[in-house]
Design an enzyme around this catalytic site. Structure first.
Site, PDB file in Angstrom:
ATOM      1  N   CYS A 150      29.772  52.806  42.279  1.00 20.16           N
ATOM      2  CA  CYS A 150      30.115  51.980  43.451  1.00 20.16           C
ATOM      3  C   CYS A 150      28.881  51.214  43.930  1.00 20.16           C
ATOM      4  CB  CYS A 150      30.684  52.825  44.589  1.00 20.16           C
ATOM      5  SG  CYS A 150      32.055  53.875  44.151  1.00 20.16           S
ATOM      6  N   ASP A 215      36.248  44.904  49.190  1.00 21.94           N
ATOM      7  CA  ASP A 215      36.070  43.452  49.158  1.00 21.94           C
ATOM      8  C   ASP A 215      35.283  43.031  47.926  1.00 21.94           C
ATOM      9  OD1 ASP A 215      35.520  43.106  52.727  1.00 21.94           O
ATOM     10  OD2 ASP A 215      37.342  43.224  51.535  1.00 21.94           O
ATOM     11  N   HIS A 247      39.435  53.546  43.521  1.00 18.39           N
ATOM     12  CA  HIS A 247      38.017  53.235  43.683  1.00 18.39           C
ATOM     13  C   HIS A 247      37.277  54.558  43.905  1.00 18.39           C
ATOM     14  CE1 HIS A 247      34.620  50.686  44.462  1.00 18.39           C
ATOM     15  NE2 HIS A 247      34.335  51.401  45.529  1.00 18.39           N
TER      16      HIS A 247
HETATM   17  C1  LIG Z   1      38.876  39.821  42.535  1.00 12.27           C
HETATM   18  O1  LIG Z   1      38.122  39.716  43.721  1.00 12.27           O
HETATM   19  C2  LIG Z   1      37.657  38.420  43.995  1.00 12.27           C
HETATM   20  C3  LIG Z   1      36.723  38.487  45.188  1.00 12.27           C
HETATM   21  O2  LIG Z   1      37.222  39.277  46.192  1.00 12.27           O
HETATM   22  C4  LIG Z   1      38.862  37.502  44.202  1.00 12.27           C
HETATM   23  O3  LIG Z   1      38.427  36.192  44.460  1.00 12.27           O
HETATM   24  C5  LIG Z   1      39.739  37.535  42.960  1.00 12.27           C
HETATM   25  O4  LIG Z   1      40.890  36.779  43.167  1.00 12.27           O
HETATM   26  C6  LIG Z   1      40.124  38.958  42.612  1.00 12.27           C
HETATM   27  N1  LIG Z   1      40.802  38.988  41.333  1.00 12.27           N
HETATM   28  C7  LIG Z   1      41.949  39.602  41.123  1.00 12.27           C
HETATM   29  C8  LIG Z   1      42.520  39.550  39.738  1.00 12.27           C
HETATM   30  O5  LIG Z   1      42.532  40.199  42.018  1.00 12.27           O
END
Ligand SMILES: *[C@@H]1O[C@H](CO)[C@@H](O)[C@H](O)[C@H]1NC(C)=O
Ligand SMILES: *[C@@H]1O[C@H](CO)[C@@H](O)[C@H](O)[C@H]1NC(C)=O
Ligand SMILES: *[C@@H]1O[C@H](CO)[C@@H](O)[C@H](O)[C@H]1NC(C)=O
Ligand SMILES: *[C@@H]1O[C@H](CO)[C@@H](O)[C@H](O)[C@H]1NC(C)=O
Ligand SMILES: *[C@@H]1O[C@H](CO)[C@@H](O)[C@H](O)[C@H]1NC(C)=O
Ligand SMILES: *[C@@H]1O[C@H](CO)[C@@H](O)[C@H](O)[C@H]1NC(C)=O
Length: 279
Positions: A150, A215, A247
Site C-alpha cells: 500500500c 483514491d 485493498h
Molecule cells: C483508476 O483510477 C484513476 C485515478 O483515480 C481513474 O482515473 C481511472 O479511471 C481508474 N481506472 C479504472 C479502470 O477504474
C-alpha cells in the site's frame, strides 16, 4: 491443480541450466513474532532473521509497510515469514511512533490528509536511506530486496532507481505510485494487485482510511500504464491481479474468505519466488 503446477516447475528445471526452486515456506498471520527492535540512529527498526541472530552477510529484504506500520501484528509476522525464506528482514518504523491505529473504528475520525502531511515523501525517503546505509555498512549486506505494501508500494520503486540501494522489488496494491517512479525502476520488479471492483469488499479498514487510500490505489488503468512503461524499458517484471481480493490483501485480508486467503498466501509466494530467482 497442484500436481500439474509441480510438473510444470519440474519441466522448467530441466529446460534451463539454472532453475528456480520455490522455497518451502508459508506466510504466518497469527501467533508470536520472532524478531526484535533495535534503535538505529533514532529510528526504531524491527529485525527478523532466518536463523538465530545472524549478524552480518547474506541477503536482506527491506520491508516498507502500509500506514499501520510496525505496531500491526500482521506486518511483523509477514516480515518473519519473509525471513524464513532465508533473508535478513529490516523493517523500519517509517512514522516515528505515529502509525495509523488499525482498530480505531469506534474512535475519533483520523484525518488522513493531515496524517499524510506529517509524513512527507522526503521524510520517508530519509528513513529508508538510513535503513539502506545500515544494511550496507553495519550488517555488511550488499544485496537488498524490497517489499512494499500500500503506502510502502510507492517507495520500493523509488529505491529501485539506480544507486538508491534496492536491487529487486515486490510491491502489493501500491498507493500514490507515479509514472516517473516506475520509469526510474532499475531492477526486477513483481507487482500484486486486485481488480477495481473488489474495493468495496474491503475488510477491517476504517472508512476514513478507505476514502483517502483508495483514491490512489493501483487499479486496472494503473496496471496497464505501469506495464507499458516497464515493457518500453525492457524491464524484468511481472504483475498479478487477484480476484476477490480487497485493498490491503497482502497484509490483512479476511482469512476466512477463501479468495482473500489465497490472495495473501499466493502474493507472499510471488515475492519469495521472485527473490529466489532475481535477488
Ligand atoms: C483508476 O483510477 C484513476 C485515478 O483515480 C481513474 O482515473 C481511472 O479511471 C481508474 N481506472 C479504472 C479502470 O477504474
Ligand atoms: C533512539 O535513540 C535516541 C538516542 O538515544 C533517542 O533520542 C530516541 O528517542 C530513540 N528512538 C526510539 C524510537 O527508540
Ligand atoms: C538478537 O540480538 C539483539 C541485539 O543484540 C538482541 O536484542 C536480541 O535479544 C537477540 N535475539 C536473540 C533471539 O538472540
Ligand atoms: C483534513 O485536514 C486537511 C489538511 O489539514 C484539511 O484541509 C481538511 O479540511 C481536513 N478534513 C476534515 C474532514 O477535517
Ligand atoms: C532486453 O533485456 C534482456 C535481458 O537483459 C537482453 O538480453 C535483451 O537484449 C534486451 N532487449 C533489448 C531490445 O534491449
Ligand atoms: C470475515 O468474513 C466472514 C465470512 O464472510 C464474516 O463473517 C466476518 O465478519 C468477516 N470478518 C471481518 C473482520 O470482517
Amino acid at each position: 491443480m497442484l500436481p500439474s503446477l509441480a510438473l510444470c516447475l519440474a519441466g522448467l528445471s530441466t529446460a534451463f541450466a539454472s532453475s528456480v526452486a520455490l522455497p518451502n515456506v508459508f506466510v504466518s498471520h497469527e501467533g508470536e513474532t520472532k524478531g526484535f527492535f533495535r534503535n538505529v540512529s533514532g529510528v526504531s527498526i524491527y529485525h527478523s532473521y532466518h536463523h538465530q541472530n545472524v549478524t552480518t552477510g547474506g541477503k536482506a529484504v527491506l520491508f516498507v509497510s502500509d500506514i499501520y506500520g510496525v505496531p500491526l501484528l500482521e506486518n511483523k509476522l509477514l516480515a518473519d515469514s519473509i525471513a524464513s525464506a532465508g533473508y535478513t528482514v529490516i523493517f523500519p518504523d517509517l512514522f516515528n511512533g505515529d502509525a495509523v491505529p488499525s482498530d480505531d473504528r469506534e474512535g475519533p475520525a483520523l484525518n488522513l490528509t493531515e496524517w499524510r502531511s506529517r509524513h512527507p515523501t522526503a521524510e520517508i525517503d530519509a528513513i529508508l536511506g538510513l535503513a539502506v546505509d545500515y544494511i550496507h555498512n553495519d550488517l555488511k549486506i550488499s544485496r537488498i530486496g524490497g517489499v512494499g505494501y500500500c503506502f510502502g508500494g510507492k517507495y520500493v520503486p523509488r529505491f529501485l532507481a539506480e544507486g538508491k540501494g534496492i536491487d529487486v522489488g515486490f510491491i502489493a496494491h501500491p498507493s500514490g505510485l507515479e509514472a516517473a517512479e516506475v520509469q526510474g525502476i532499475n531492477g526486477p520488479i513483481t507487482i500484486a494487485g486486485m481488480p477495481m471492483l473488489s474495493f468495496h469488499i474491503h475488510q477491517g479498514i476504517t472508512n476514513h482510511v478507505l476514502a483517502g487510500e483508495l483514491d490512489n490505489a493501483f487499479n486496472a488503468t494503473g496496471r496497464y500504464s505501469t506495464e507499458a512503461i516497464l515493457t518500453a524499458k525492457n524491464a524484468t517484471y511481472h504483475t498479478n491481479f487477484y480476484s476477490g481480493a480487497p485493498h490491503g490483501f497482502a497484509v490483512r485480508p479476511n482469512m476466512t474468505v477463501p479468495r482473500q486467503k489465497y490472495a495473501k498466501e499466493a502474493s507472499f509466494l510471488q515475492a519469495v519466488l521472485w527473490f529466489a530467482a532475481w535477488l
